[in-house]
Design a protein around this motif. Sequence first.
Motif, PDB file in Angstrom:
ATOM      1  N   HIS A 278      48.264 -47.193 -66.838  1.00 18.45           N
ATOM      2  CA  HIS A 278      47.725 -48.399 -67.466  1.00 18.45           C
ATOM      3  C   HIS A 278      46.648 -47.987 -68.472  1.00 18.45           C
ATOM      4  O   HIS A 278      45.668 -47.344 -68.129  1.00 18.45           O
ATOM      5  CB  HIS A 278      47.143 -49.264 -66.351  1.00 18.45           C
ATOM      6  N   SER A 279      46.836 -48.390 -69.712  1.00 15.17           N
ATOM      7  CA  SER A 279      45.984 -47.825 -70.761  1.00 15.17           C
ATOM      8  C   SER A 279      44.554 -48.361 -70.733  1.00 15.17           C
ATOM      9  O   SER A 279      43.616 -47.623 -71.033  1.00 15.17           O
ATOM     10  CB  SER A 279      46.625 -48.055 -72.132  1.00 15.17           C
ATOM     11  N   VAL A 280      44.357 -49.611 -70.351  1.00 18.59           N
ATOM     12  CA  VAL A 280      42.991 -50.142 -70.283  1.00 18.59           C
ATOM     13  C   VAL A 280      42.222 -49.421 -69.180  1.00 18.59           C
ATOM     14  O   VAL A 280      41.072 -48.992 -69.363  1.00 18.59           O
ATOM     15  CB  VAL A 280      43.000 -51.660 -70.024  1.00 18.59           C
ATOM     16  N   ARG A 281      42.884 -49.280 -68.030  1.00 19.63           N
ATOM     17  CA  ARG A 281      42.235 -48.577 -66.917  1.00 19.63           C
ATOM     18  C   ARG A 281      41.829 -47.170 -67.342  1.00 19.63           C
ATOM     19  O   ARG A 281      40.728 -46.696 -67.041  1.00 19.63           O
ATOM     20  CB  ARG A 281      43.189 -48.498 -65.717  1.00 19.63           C
ATOM     21  N   ALA A 282      42.751 -46.505 -68.041  1.00 14.95           N
ATOM     22  CA  ALA A 282      42.468 -45.126 -68.458  1.00 14.95           C
ATOM     23  C   ALA A 282      41.230 -45.089 -69.346  1.00 14.95           C
ATOM     24  O   ALA A 282      40.360 -44.222 -69.186  1.00 14.95           O
ATOM     25  CB  ALA A 282      43.675 -44.554 -69.197  1.00 14.95           C
ATOM     26  N   MET A 283      41.132 -46.011 -70.286  1.00 14.07           N
ATOM     27  CA  MET A 283      40.007 -45.989 -71.217  1.00 14.07           C
ATOM     28  C   MET A 283      38.686 -46.327 -70.527  1.00 14.07           C
ATOM     29  O   MET A 283      37.672 -45.681 -70.774  1.00 14.07           O
ATOM     30  CB  MET A 283      40.264 -46.962 -72.373  1.00 14.07           C
ATOM     31  N   TYR A 284      38.708 -47.340 -69.663  1.00 21.68           N
ATOM     32  CA  TYR A 284      37.477 -47.703 -68.963  1.00 21.68           C
ATOM     33  C   TYR A 284      37.023 -46.548 -68.071  1.00 21.68           C
ATOM     34  O   TYR A 284      35.831 -46.243 -67.968  1.00 21.68           O
ATOM     35  CB  TYR A 284      37.685 -48.966 -68.115  1.00 21.68           C
ATOM     36  N   LEU A 285      37.998 -45.934 -67.420  1.00 19.23           N
ATOM     37  CA  LEU A 285      37.664 -44.832 -66.525  1.00 19.23           C
ATOM     38  C   LEU A 285      37.058 -43.666 -67.296  1.00 19.23           C
ATOM     39  O   LEU A 285      36.013 -43.125 -66.925  1.00 19.23           O
ATOM     40  CB  LEU A 285      38.936 -44.383 -65.789  1.00 19.23           C
ATOM     41  N   LEU A 286      37.728 -43.265 -68.375  1.00 17.74           N
ATOM     42  CA  LEU A 286      37.243 -42.093 -69.102  1.00 17.74           C
ATOM     43  C   LEU A 286      35.911 -42.382 -69.790  1.00 17.74           C
ATOM     44  O   LEU A 286      35.086 -41.477 -69.950  1.00 17.74           O
ATOM     45  CB  LEU A 286      38.297 -41.617 -70.106  1.00 17.74           C
ATOM     46  N   THR A 287      35.697 -43.623 -70.162  1.00 18.55           N
ATOM     47  CA  THR A 287      34.387 -43.988 -70.714  1.00 18.55           C
ATOM     48  C   THR A 287      33.299 -43.743 -69.662  1.00 18.55           C
ATOM     49  O   THR A 287      32.247 -43.165 -69.948  1.00 18.55           O
ATOM     50  CB  THR A 287      34.396 -45.466 -71.155  1.00 18.55           C
ATOM     51  N   ALA A 288      33.584 -44.151 -68.439  1.00 25.48           N
ATOM     52  CA  ALA A 288      32.611 -43.931 -67.360  1.00 25.48           C
ATOM     53  C   ALA A 288      32.432 -42.440 -67.089  1.00 25.48           C
ATOM     54  O   ALA A 288      31.314 -41.964 -66.854  1.00 25.48           O
ATOM     55  CB  ALA A 288      33.067 -44.656 -66.092  1.00 25.48           C
ATOM     56  N   VAL A 289      33.527 -41.702 -67.138  1.00 26.44           N
ATOM     57  CA  VAL A 289      33.426 -40.254 -66.918  1.00 26.44           C
ATOM     58  C   VAL A 289      32.515 -39.644 -67.981  1.00 26.44           C
ATOM     59  O   VAL A 289      31.646 -38.809 -67.686  1.00 26.44           O
ATOM     60  CB  VAL A 289      34.827 -39.599 -66.938  1.00 26.44           C
TER      61      VAL A 289
END
Lengths: 663, 663
Positions: free
Chosen positions: B271-282
């Motif tokens: 899921h692309s939104v999840r990926a972006m939110y996650l990597l932003t937090a990382v």
Amino acid sequence: MEYPQERFLATTFIPGSFWARRREVVRAQTLRHQLLMLKQTGRYEAFKLQWHPSYAEPPTVYPIPNHQFWDSDVAKWIEGACYLLVDQFDEEIDAAVRELVQMIRGAQHPDGYLNIHYSVVEPGKRFTNLRDMHELYNAGHLIEGALAHHLFYKNDEMLAPILKYVDLLAAELGAQEGQIPGYPGHPEIELALLRLHRLTGDPKHLRLARFFIEERGNPHGGKEKRHYYDVEAEARGESEHDLPMYFPAARSYWYQQAHVPIADQETIEGHSVRAMYLLTAVADLVRIFKPDSELGAKFLPALHRLWSNMVEKKAYVTGGIGAMKKWEGFGGDYFLPQGTDEGGCYAETCAAIGVMMLAERLLQFELKGEYADMMELCLYNAVLTGMSLDGKAFTYVNQLASSDQDLSQRHEWFECACCPPNVTRTLGFLGGYIWSHSMQDDFVVVNVHLYTSASLNLQTAESTVQITQTTDWPWDGDVTFDVKTEGPQIKLELRLRIAGWAASWQITPRPDNLDIRDGYVYLDPAWVQAHAQFRFSCPMQPRVVRPHPLTMQPVAYVMRGPIVYCVEDVDHPWEKNHFKRTIFDSSVPLREETRSEPDSYVALIAEKGVYGDLDTSEWEDRIVAESGGAIAGEPKDLCFIPYYLRANRGGRGQMRVGLRLAF
Amino acid sequence: MEYPQERFLATTFIPGSFWARRREVVRAQTLRHQLLMLKQTGRYEAFKLQWHPSYAEPPTVYPIPNHQFWDSDVAKWIEGACYLLVDQFDEEIDAAVRELVQMIRGAQHPDGYLNIHYSVVEPGKRFTNLRDMHELYNAGHLIEGALAHHLFYKNDEMLAPILKYVDLLAAELGAQEGQIPGYPGHPEIELALLRLHRLTGDPKHLRLARFFIEERGNPHGGKEKRHYYDVEAEARGESEHDLPMYFPAARSYWYQQAHVPIADQETIEGHSVRAMYLLTAVADLVRIFKPDSELGAKFLPALHRLWSNMVEKKAYVTGGIGAMKKWEGFGGDYFLPQGTDEGGCYAETCAAIGVMMLAERLLQFELKGEYADMMELCLYNAVLTGMSLDGKAFTYVNQLASSDQDLSQRHEWFECACCPPNVTRTLGFLGGYIWSHSMQDDFVVVNVHLYTSASLNLQTAESTVQITQTTDWPWDGDVTFDVKTEGPQIKLELRLRIAGWAASWQITPRPDNLDIRDGYVYLDPAWVQAHAQFRFSCPMQPRVVRPHPLTMQPVAYVMRGPIVYCVEDVDHPWEKNHFKRTIFDSSVPLREETRSEPDSYVALIAEKGVYGDLDTSEWEDRIVAESGGAIAGEPKDLCFIPYYLRANRGGRGQMRVGLRLAF
């Protein structure tokens, strides 16, 4: 003669010819190899109904137990063996058939029921999951096995228990009060019942097949006036979200071509083998009721519509069908990538066999070259590629391009082993596909669909006719016909298919008037009588063809006659990217090179056919570039070999059919 | 200033300029429209915890109840409203924020818990399905809403209950004995907790975010040493075949980027939104711990690897990401079809917003033009296209080509309404994306990432600095900079991004030495001091670009500056096939035409840009043809308009970005 499975008896392949050699490998090697596999995996003794450790394994394709198809694996092997025993008796094979038949007989319940899984693993659950389980599919293959057994052994050892089982099925399933109003998720029994009906004339065999076909996809079925698969799933206590692995969403009944009634289906969808088996049965039913009957008027338009949708928008250059792995079937219109890393490509061997079956049936309605073209295309490419030259290794999926994930390679067997014995049985009755004929009194019509060195021997009431074609097809397009008759003179009309790919053709001596209709040239009885020997020539030249532009595939394919070519790393040791970055210069001449190893074939050499390699460095760290892509590296030679020959000569499993063009 | 959500306060947009106009529409129209939607759908009053009839509706995306995201819809609206209230106070909006905050406060359980679904519909089930439900995602958006509320209202009315809720979460979830060792299926709370930690300095906020990030995908998590989602599903008594609609197979945890620990992920998946939110937090976590820490060494390579995989192989020309509808996310490398009928295209608005978030974070580690290029690309295309000119209609999916199944059109709201308020809040704090800065004593560094008419006002201990850029970007590449300082002299270094698409650029007056690093030109304090006004010019010309050749898309895109263009049927009334058969002659000059209706923009006119229409008649009834496809019809003119402007001027919803080239 409605069925190639009976018709083949009239054909003799000339020893040493293309198909005679392939069939001899199957007879001498494949049958034995597959028998060994049946024994090693537990299938051979499975009808003894003992527990097998594999029965406890979790399903690879949920919810289908891995052994679910074992009945059919055995039945299809018996079927293939019986066809090939006609060629030459073989004690070992005969003994195995006999033993298997005895085990099958022993596995039958007193009421006639006959199924391994529901006898050993889930007794008491019979007919509770027609949607997912292969109970009726297995029954269909048992019927086809029994028909082949009856044909060769001319006894009822296998047919009798199967007839008893069919009696039970006809009693349990149907539209009558108290019957189960369901139909199989995987069609097969429909076409088997119709073949059985031809032998038995038993109206209940016809009735049951017709019920399965007409009821399929009925949204208001049975007493409950609902879709049977819903009723059944509810009775199993299943959540609609308990998804079989092949369902992308709940109630994806298009997977089984049961989303709407067959006559209402606009496009060909779902599992491609199921679609082909189903439509073959529909065609058989239409033939039985006649195309101009009410039933014919209902189903014939659907047959034509679905066939056209498949050929024009959902078939690969090899005749393979099905782009989608998840449901082993059709994707959207024009979605035909070449391999896993480009979005998918499935093209299961069994599906291409199914296309041949359906094409053969459609030819019975209309003698049209396009059907025979497709039959020939599948046979020489998507089907033949399914078996190695030595007859002991097989493919299930036939991609047009390998990838690191999916190399171009064969396996000696599969957990779901539908394809190997399907190739065996298809080659077993191959003679039935070469030509079809009709006889009325002294008027005989022979339609020649495929060219190969073989004889057709027909017997009218008082005369015999032998038609022999001699050719080096698929490598050479010259075919010599010899017609011999004995007894009182008959009228023989010959209709020869003109391949759709033929740039030119001729008959020598040349008939005064060429009567050409829909891709066949009709030779009238007078001409045939006057020309007991004549030649049909159809020169084969290499040609470069392109997929439908809406497939968005900027590639070209190389063909010659009916053969689709590919490139393999074994001939191009420099290749490391599955030819994905190889730019093909399609203007380079393709030089023919006749080879004899590992089998005789014509290779096509394109000197400097590699224009260069795709250089994508401009796209590094970015999405788009202002160029169309540079080409790097030196021109190199390309060697094309027949697609069916791939994975026979070593190498690293890198292969590609469609090569990229510079654009 | 680590966060654009705080940094934006220093930016003032010059009235009448491109973004000032868009933001004014959002402030005056969108906030009100969305408030109306919140009220009409029941979301507005949902925190009153009364039953709403829609709670009983079956989920559109099983197993997620349709109202599951309501908490976040409200929180994101509050967040956006608070950013825009800074521009201009608005009584109606202020009153709604106040009322919503009171309802949120009233919905809190005595122990701090705060969630609509688990209070009204499934009380007692809290924290039992972290994988599928959006409980923690909602909590994350509540935190972000509370931070924005705190920023504008400078009180704790919303922050206090949220802090209490976070206390509960920190107590219930984590690696300690008795805690739930789980993490959210939809990341968001991680980045929210890190932002919260910046405000509070509370170590448990950092600890919880770090736990969620480091534990994610752990195959040996918790006491049971298993994957938490397995443990949790088992506790729910779920069959692994009870598949969420977005899972193509059981345990498809790559959907949530939880298939392996983040640091071990080789390619960007799911899921692309999840990926972006996650990597932003990382990225935020790495920044907090420093890139050269052990934690940085663990995660930074993954961030770079996944970013590169996305940009080079999984992003559309518009900056949109995600080809696959089923999981709203990434397909295989280079699988980037333009629309539904070509195999898919998703490019969710929220995902492009996520790309902007991640790009902004990566710019903090390395000032590299490629990150800002992507940020700009998304902003002007995949994000901006998500909202109509009047601010009252939105897109969720942003395909590059329409089809009969999926027309190019906007909707006033969605059942899953994540995108509309996401655009609102993004435009709310847009100033934070324009530039970033650092200040140390009297040394100020300002990185200019995006160009638009706006001022940045900074305050050092004793001085103020105002940097104003004036430009007609994205239509004109001339930017005038004015630097004003008050108080004791400070050292100001300016770093201006040179767009990756710029064919040329210049600074006037020209610095003697141009210090260019990674796509930024560095203007040292002495030069800046000597040039309070200067001009940065980056001429914009139309350009034709091509996707990566391995995407197999034989098309060209038209761009100008950061703007991606498309064609729409409203300008080409002859079009009936979504421009699928339109052959583009990319050698034709693209003439610029400045328009003022319905908004000012530069259209690009290609006289006789249509070479002709694709004629596929050669493929009728056959799979391949020997030609590459004929071209039929007359040359016609083409009118390209900015992609973001589509579906604003009437028409039948036919649109295409990539036009086919003759090949």
